[in-house]
Design an enzyme around this catalytic site. Structure first.
Site, PDB file in Angstrom:
ATOM      1  N   VAL A  69      -5.558   5.080  -5.392  1.00 11.76           N
ATOM      2  CA  VAL A  69      -4.447   5.668  -4.636  1.00 11.76           C
ATOM      3  C   VAL A  69      -4.862   7.017  -4.039  1.00 11.76           C
ATOM      4  O   VAL A  69      -4.565   7.322  -2.875  1.00 11.76           O
ATOM      5  CB  VAL A  69      -3.224   5.860  -5.571  1.00 11.76           C
ATOM      6  N   ASP A  70      -5.552   7.819  -4.830  1.00 12.93           N
ATOM      7  CA  ASP A  70      -5.977   9.158  -4.401  1.00 12.93           C
ATOM      8  C   ASP A  70      -6.840   9.058  -3.136  1.00 12.93           C
ATOM      9  O   ASP A  70      -6.620   9.792  -2.155  1.00 12.93           O
ATOM     10  CB  ASP A  70      -6.788   9.780  -5.549  1.00 12.93           C
TER      11      ASP A  70
ATOM     12  N   ASP B  81       0.865  -1.179   0.000  1.00 12.72           N
ATOM     13  CA  ASP B  81       0.000   0.000   0.000  1.00 12.72           C
ATOM     14  C   ASP B  81       0.902   1.230   0.000  1.00 12.72           C
ATOM     15  O   ASP B  81       1.775   1.354   0.867  1.00 12.72           O
ATOM     16  CB  ASP B  81      -0.868  -0.047   1.270  1.00 12.72           C
TER      17      ASP B  81
HETATM   18  N1  AR6 Z   1      -1.304   1.559  -3.009  1.00 10.49           N
HETATM   19  C1  AR6 Z   1      -0.659   1.220  -4.146  1.00 10.49           C
HETATM   20  N2  AR6 Z   1      -1.290   1.036  -5.326  1.00 10.49           N
HETATM   21  C2  AR6 Z   1      -2.632   1.179  -5.345  1.00 10.49           C
HETATM   22  C3  AR6 Z   1      -3.378   1.546  -4.199  1.00 10.49           C
HETATM   23  C4  AR6 Z   1      -2.655   1.731  -2.985  1.00 10.49           C
HETATM   24  N3  AR6 Z   1      -3.279   2.075  -1.831  1.00 10.49           N
HETATM   25  N4  AR6 Z   1      -4.702   1.633  -4.559  1.00 10.49           N
HETATM   26  C5  AR6 Z   1      -4.760   1.344  -5.871  1.00 10.49           C
HETATM   27  N5  AR6 Z   1      -3.513   1.057  -6.354  1.00 10.49           N
HETATM   28  P1  AR6 Z   1      -5.619   4.486  -9.617  1.00 10.49           P
HETATM   29  P2  AR6 Z   1      -5.153   6.110 -12.047  1.00 10.49           P
HETATM   30  C6  AR6 Z   1      -3.088   0.727  -7.741  1.00 10.49           C
HETATM   31  O1  AR6 Z   1      -6.999   4.178 -10.083  1.00 10.49           O
HETATM   32  O2  AR6 Z   1      -5.372   4.957 -12.933  1.00 10.49           O
HETATM   33  C7  AR6 Z   1      -8.703   8.352  -8.909  1.00 10.49           C
HETATM   34  O3  AR6 Z   1     -10.087   8.386  -8.744  1.00 10.49           O
HETATM   35  C8  AR6 Z   1      -4.159   0.345  -8.722  1.00 10.49           C
HETATM   36  O4  AR6 Z   1      -4.424  -1.062  -8.620  1.00 10.49           O
HETATM   37  O5  AR6 Z   1      -5.418   4.858  -8.202  1.00 10.49           O
HETATM   38  O6  AR6 Z   1      -3.980   7.018 -12.310  1.00 10.49           O
HETATM   39  C9  AR6 Z   1      -8.097   9.745  -9.110  1.00 10.49           C
HETATM   40  O7  AR6 Z   1      -8.812  10.723  -8.416  1.00 10.49           O
HETATM   41  C10 AR6 Z   1      -3.520   0.711 -10.051  1.00 10.49           C
HETATM   42  O8  AR6 Z   1      -2.609  -0.316 -10.492  1.00 10.49           O
HETATM   43  O9  AR6 Z   1      -4.983   5.706 -10.477  1.00 10.49           O
HETATM   44  C11 AR6 Z   1      -8.181   9.926 -10.597  1.00 10.49           C
HETATM   45  O10 AR6 Z   1      -9.431  10.449 -10.980  1.00 10.49           O
HETATM   46  C12 AR6 Z   1      -2.675   1.940  -9.714  1.00 10.49           C
HETATM   47  O11 AR6 Z   1      -2.539   1.922  -8.298  1.00 10.49           O
HETATM   48  C13 AR6 Z   1      -8.003   8.540 -11.157  1.00 10.49           C
HETATM   49  O12 AR6 Z   1      -8.420   7.649 -10.120  1.00 10.49           O
HETATM   50  C14 AR6 Z   1      -3.294   3.276 -10.123  1.00 10.49           C
HETATM   51  O13 AR6 Z   1      -4.708   3.218  -9.989  1.00 10.49           O
HETATM   52  C15 AR6 Z   1      -6.552   8.226 -11.469  1.00 10.49           C
HETATM   53  O14 AR6 Z   1      -6.481   6.956 -12.064  1.00 10.49           O
END
Ligand code: AR6
Length: 181
Positions: free
Chosen positions: A39-40, A16
């Site tokens: 992540v956000d 995480d």
């Molecule tokens: N730690 C590490 N990796 C993670 C975590 C975590 N806690 N949670 C998810 N991932 P994403 P994007 C992975 O959707 O595609 C948001 O709503 C996940 O499995 O977080 O850049 C923002 O506000 C994936 O492989 O980011 C934006 O609107 C990776 O992190 C939008 O999503 C990125 O997934 C950004 O989308």
């Protein structure tokens, strides 16, 4: 998995992003810096409301796709959070590659100018934004390796993958780019 270049290294780990003990955590933000899921959501939940208050105040117009902005880190143990905006995948013909590369590069530039030794990043754009993992891993890792060629800071670039699947994609690409250990 890790690969070293002198006293610099790239690490891949499953975990995480909010739990990483590094100087800078990178958030996968959107261009309005409005918060969201993935992540956000995790970063704002763990870091508390001061992060959003600060970004609203300092960056009222948000952050363009392919760039990044920096804030303090609220309740997180890191010194800073970098909010990076990767591209939404549209099939590969809408400058997504350049935008993803420049988002990562901007993270490293901000880390260097803030004198950070270590930075942890997620797989930008690979969740809600739909970027194919193998293509994204190649850009993430090539940009990191190139950064190390010409810069001494940060010394540690850690990619934090959420599960085994994305981890093994990143690991395969890192091995392709650098050879077996
Ligand atoms: N730690 C590490 N990796 C993670 C975590 C975590 N806690 N949670 C998810 N991932 P994403 P994007 C992975 O959707 O595609 C948001 O709503 C996940 O499995 O977080 O850049 C923002 O506000 C994936 O492989 O980011 C934006 O609107 C990776 O992190 C939008 O999503 C990125 O997934 C950004 O989308």
């Amino acid at each position: 998995m890790e690969r070293r270049w002198g006293n610099q290294r790239i690490e891949l780990t499953i975990g995480d992003i909010t739990e990483q003990n590094v100087d800078i955590l990178v958030n996968a933000a959107n261009s309005r810096l409005a918060g969201g899921g993935g992540v956000d959501g995790a970063i704002h939940a763990a870091g508390g409301p001061s992060i959003m208050e600060e970004t609203r105040h300092r960056y009222p117009h948000g952050c363009p796709t392919g760039s990044a902005v920096i804030s303090s880190a609220g309740n997180l143990s890191a010194r800073y959070v970098i909010h990076a905006v990767g591209p939404i995948w549209q099939g590969g013909h809408a400058h997504e590659e350049k935008e993803l590369e420049s988002a990562y590069k901007r993270c490293f530039e901000l880390a260097a100018t803030h004198d950070a030794t270590s930075i942890a990043l997620p797989a930008l754009s690979c969740g809600a934004y739909g970027y194919p993992l193998d293509l994204a891993a190649e850009i993430a890792l090539k940009t990191s390796i190139l950064w190390f060629k010409f810069h001494t800071q940060p010394r540690l670039i850690r990619f934090v993958l959420y599960s085994e699947g994305p981890y093994s994609v990143f690991a395969d690409v890192l091995e392709e780019l650098t050879g077996p250990s």
